[in-house]
Every structure is written in C-alpha cells, then in structure tokens.
Design an enzyme around this catalytic site. Structure first.
Site, short mmCIF file in Angstrom:
data_model
loop_
_atom_site.label_atom_id
_atom_site.label_comp_id
_atom_site.label_asym_id
_atom_site.label_seq_id
_atom_site.Cartn_x
_atom_site.Cartn_y
_atom_site.Cartn_z
N LYS A 174 -22.65 14.56 -56.28
CA LYS A 174 -22.47 13.25 -55.83
C LYS A 174 -23.67 12.69 -55.11
O LYS A 174 -24.48 13.13 -54.57
CB LYS A 174 -21.26 13.23 -54.53
CG LYS A 174 -21.03 12.06 -53.94
CD LYS A 174 -19.71 12.28 -53.03
CE LYS A 174 -19.62 10.83 -52.59
NZ LYS A 174 -18.16 10.99 -51.33
N GLU A 198 -9.73 11.30 -55.94
CA GLU A 198 -10.10 11.99 -54.53
C GLU A 198 -9.57 11.77 -53.58
O GLU A 198 -9.89 10.64 -52.94
CB GLU A 198 -11.78 11.45 -54.72
CG GLU A 198 -12.44 12.38 -53.75
CD GLU A 198 -13.98 11.76 -53.47
OE1 GLU A 198 -14.47 11.79 -52.47
OE2 GLU A 198 -14.40 11.47 -54.49
N ARG A 228 -9.79 11.26 -44.74
CA ARG A 228 -10.25 10.27 -43.55
C ARG A 228 -8.99 9.72 -42.95
O ARG A 228 -8.73 8.92 -42.22
CB ARG A 228 -10.67 9.00 -44.39
CG ARG A 228 -12.14 9.39 -45.10
CD ARG A 228 -12.65 8.09 -45.54
NE ARG A 228 -13.95 8.14 -46.35
CZ ARG A 228 -14.67 7.30 -46.82
NH1 ARG A 228 -14.04 6.03 -46.69
NH2 ARG A 228 -15.84 7.68 -47.25
#
Length: 327
Positions: free
Chosen positions: A129, A41, A45
C-alpha cells in the site's frame, strides 16, 4: 502477486469502508457489490469492524472482504477470525506483517519512502500500500519507484478520486487504487444505498472509459479493401493508413482485406484497461475468444481481445493499442 491481489487488480478500485452503525454493514456492502465493486476494505476505525467483516463475509460470499487500518496483531487476528481475506495497515507494522506471513494471510502494509519499501522487500513482500498517496508525492513518486523497484506493485490510497484515478491506474506498477470517494458521508449518514450504488457504477464507468475507436468493414480481397478505404478518404479528407491486414480511412474506419470475425465486420471499443473490462463483462455472462488475445509488449497486460458474441452482425473487440494512431 499475493493470492488475492490478482483479483483486486482486475477490480481496480478498493472501497475503503468505515462502518459507523452495525445495521449499515450489509446494505452498504450490497450497494458496493451491485455497483460493480466486489471488494471492500473494512477499516478498524470503528467498533463495528469485526461484526461488519463477519456479516459481509457470510451474507455475500462472492465479495472479497479485507480489513484495513489494522494497527496490532490482535486486530489482525480478529479480522481473520471474522473472515477477512487480507490485511491492510497504514504503515509498516513489523509485528502485523510477521504474523500475517506466519499465518499465510495476504498483507499490504503502508509505505511512503524508499527505506520502508526496502524493509518490506526484506520480508519478501511485493504488493504494498502507498499511503498517504497524494501527500506523499502522488503518482510521480510511485512512477519513480518503478526504476529501482521493478518487481513491486503498489495500491495507493489517500486523496484519490475520480478526477485523478487515471494518474495512478495508468502506471504499470499500480495494481489498484483505494479510496472512499464513492462513499460520501452525507449518503452514508442518510443510508442512501441507491445513491452509493450509482456512485460505484460511475466510478467503474470512469475507470473503464469505454470509447468507440473504429468500425471494421469486411472486404472480399485486398484490392476491394484499398478501394473502399481510398473512397472514404477522398470523400471526407481522412488520412489513409496502410496496415498489414487492413487499410484505415482515418482512425475511425478499418477496411479488412477479407472477411473478419463478424458477419458484417467488427466494432473496436477502446478502454485503457482491457483486463479490468473483461472482469466486469464476465460478471454479466460475457465470454471471450481466448485465441484472439494479444498483450502489450512492455507490460504484458492484455491489450486486445474479442468478445465471444456479435451485435447486429458485428464482432466486438476491446483494445488499448500499443501505439495510438493520429488523425
């Protein structure tokens, strides 16, 4: 399950990756892949997320690459254009979810409350999630969700490491865990890809937790089986257990009533997650005896399977028994 979640569930651990330097993307992904974690994943960021997704997708086509920390439709579009197979968001972003559904893209939005879970259900989502996992109630909260939301599965992320992974992975409504514990900053900054590969292998080893559970001994008939089991029990003070097709001397020796699958007998290897073990072993070229597979009566997950091979005349099977025997 979404189209990629079955594979994610078999892998069991999803590395959450922040790429701080463009040149790190491929060697870092290769270290994950070599370490047994063929999924990543890549989080938005850093400014290198799109480049990393595209580079890994093209160079490692067998790697399942998704995008994480997706906060907008624009980021989702960028990720998919770069080759991302799935989208992960930290919270429930309705615009991102709607866009992914409209474009047939797997999306795993973050939830941490019953209200958010039900919002996800209103969009037809069943794979979510759970974030941030540890500070939102941890494994206990996910277990509590299994009562009212029996059709849902969760991918908890946040505060998970090798010390607590089994608290989550052992839950039937947890499909996989996410984390960056195999990617410590000091190793990434040092570009120690061998060190990261070793940590990934250690994570897989800790997850599968292989243990010898028993040795199977072939016999000519039921009478001979009983005699062998009783002799072992008498000599070593093992507890005797009678089973329909065998006799046990303690939990370590199974004496079959006749010749079993192996020429000399068989070796039973315990793992808490036989399906995940099968996924990893298949990457090593191991095949399985399909008609030997049995499933847990409650979870319907595979709990027993023979490998299609012998070692020193012994068949090998994986097992996570429904009921564990006591010494």
């Amino acid at each position: 399950m979404n189209k990629h979640m079955e594979r994610i569930s078999q892998i069991g651990i999803v590395p959450v990756v922040k790429i701080m330097a463009k040149e790190d993307a491929l060697p870092l992904a290769q270290a994950l892949y070599n370490g047994g974690l063929d999924v990543a994943e890549i989080t938005f960021r850093s400014e290198h997320a799109k480049y990393a997704i595209q580079t890994i997708h093209q160079a490692l086509p067998d790697m399942l690459v998704g995008a994480g920390t997706v906060l907008s439709v624009e980021q989702a579009q960028e990720a998919v254009d770069a080759g991302a197979a799935f989208i992960v968001s930290p919270g429930f972003n309705e615009k991102v979810v709607a866009w992914c559904i409209d474009h047939d893209i797997d999306v795993y939005p973050g939830v941490s409350s019953a209200s958010e879970v039900e919002l996800a259900m209103s969009y037809g989502l069943k794979d979510l999630k759970f974030f941030p996992a540890q500070s939102s109630g941890g494994a206990k909260k996910i277990k509590d969700f299994s009562g009212p939301y029996q059709e849902l599965s969760f991918m908890p992320t946040g505060g998970i490491n090798m010390n607590n992974m089994h608290e989550y992975l052992s839950l039937p409504n947890v499909s996989a865990i996410g984390g960056s514990f195999m990617l410590p900053n000091d190793l990434v900054n040092a570009k120690d890809w061998d060190g990261i590969e070793a940590l990934c292998k250690e994570a897989v080893k800790h997850m599968l937790d292989y243990q010898l559970i028993h040795i199977g001994i072939n016999s000519e008939n039921e009478e001979a089986s009983l005699a062998t089991a009783k002799q072992l029990c008498d000599l070593f003070h093992f507890t005797y257990y009678k089973k329909p097709k065998s006799n046990f001397a303690g939990v370590g020796f199974e004496v079959l009533h006749n010749k079993g699958r192996g020429e000399n007998g068989h070796i039973g290897i315990y793992t808490p997650y036989p399906q995940r073990a099968m996924y990893q072993l298949a990457k090593q070229g191991i095949h399985f005896v399909e008609d030997s597979i049995t499933r847990n009566k409650k979870t319907h997950l595979i709990n027993f399977v023979y490998l299609d091979m012998e070692i020193a005349g012994f068949g090998i099977h994986l097992i996570n028994p429904d009921v564990k025997m006591e010494v």
